[in-house]
Scaffold this motif. Sequence first.
Motif, PDB file in Angstrom:
ATOM      1  N   ASP A 205       0.817  -1.211   0.000  1.00 13.65           N
ATOM      2  CA  ASP A 205       0.000   0.000   0.000  1.00 13.65           C
ATOM      3  C   ASP A 205       0.850   1.259   0.000  1.00 13.65           C
ATOM      4  OD1 ASP A 205      -2.604  -1.282   0.173  1.00 13.65           O
ATOM      5  OD2 ASP A 205      -2.069  -1.809   2.234  1.00 13.65           O
ATOM      6  N   LEU A 206       1.914   1.247   0.798  1.00 19.80           N
ATOM      7  CA  LEU A 206       2.757   2.432   0.940  1.00 19.80           C
ATOM      8  C   LEU A 206       4.224   2.027   0.902  1.00 19.80           C
ATOM      9  CD1 LEU A 206       0.834   4.261   3.827  1.00 19.80           C
ATOM     10  CD2 LEU A 206       0.880   4.934   1.414  1.00 19.80           C
ATOM     11  N   LEU A 207       5.007   2.835   0.237  1.00 23.28           N
ATOM     12  CA  LEU A 207       6.451   2.605   0.129  1.00 23.28           C
ATOM     13  C   LEU A 207       7.182   3.777   0.757  1.00 23.28           C
ATOM     14  CD1 LEU A 207       9.080   1.333  -1.044  1.00 23.28           C
ATOM     15  CD2 LEU A 207       8.587   2.575  -3.177  1.00 23.28           C
ATOM     16  N   ILE A 208       8.109   3.483   1.652  1.00 20.01           N
ATOM     17  CA  ILE A 208       8.957   4.515   2.252  1.00 20.01           C
ATOM     18  C   ILE A 208      10.396   4.228   1.842  1.00 20.01           C
ATOM     19  CG2 ILE A 208       9.802   5.552   4.396  1.00 20.01           C
ATOM     20  CD1 ILE A 208       7.163   4.866   5.699  1.00 20.01           C
ATOM     21  N   ALA A 209      11.017   5.196   1.173  1.00 20.84           N
ATOM     22  CA  ALA A 209      12.364   4.972   0.638  1.00 20.84           C
ATOM     23  C   ALA A 209      13.112   6.288   0.545  1.00 20.84           C
ATOM     24  CB  ALA A 209      12.285   4.321  -0.743  1.00 20.84           C
TER      25      ALA A 209
END
Length: 301
Positions: free
Chosen positions: A142-146
Amino acid sequence: MQIKWIEDFLTLTDARAFSRAAERRNVSQPTFSRHIQALEDWLGVELIDRSSQGVHLTAAGRIFRGFAVDILRRTYDMRTVLRGQSPANVDTVRFSVAHTLSLTFFPRWLGQLKESLGNVVARVGAVNVPEGASALIEGATDLLIAYHHPQLPMLLDPVRFPYITLATDRMLPLSVPREDGRPCYKLPGQVEAAVPFLAYSSGTYLGHVVEMILLANERCHFDRSFDTHMSEALKAMVLEGHGLGWLPESCVGREMSEGRLVPAGPAQWTCPLEVRLHRAAENGNPMVDRIWALLSAPSGG
């Protein structure tokens, strides 16, 4: 067929010896061997090549290993859902988080999110950046943190996959200090005294960041003595005095404040990074919408 036979088989492929595998599974070796034989009988094929020394998989064994991993993962997911421990509710959010950020940034950030939104059931996977981008595109997260740098973009369509900048960070060259506080290892090194270089493995995002920094500066005199894809492993090596390495500032704040790590070069050897949160615009998860609305507000949540 019993699930524990599959668990035994995967333990054996990891331990590479019947005795070690039996010990890990807390059963006698004869019992463990019977489980493997029972699995082979049920499948109707040999999984282990018993004509060679050590544990080697047959062609069928190598194929089955992939199926076995998937079978267990699905079985565990099913049991968790049926027990009501997880998740099949609207508050569940699947996060893919870059390895380093999953250990440093994410735990505190999630805590702040829960303070604002209440309980958020997070299913978190630590990923490398390309893997996380693929998961987002395929709808597997659902969500990508990078991390993000303009020269190293993920090439996600900003219309289909909008982002919010959550924080900023810096890549710093670091070394343990001498007694006088100066770094033991200092950039750019000397021809006659090469600096032990603790590097990231080829293909990692932070490895690309370091290469970008090096290309923008004068030639360094390095003796590459270690590489890893994990920043925490690199940090441990730097702290033990094995050499110089680049680490995100957020990863070493305590060590720097305590004087256990010091910069190994001036500002030209550093690099700013953004921490970005990405979503798919068409994602219909109500909790994702709530998170996005909170973080998009003028106060930023």
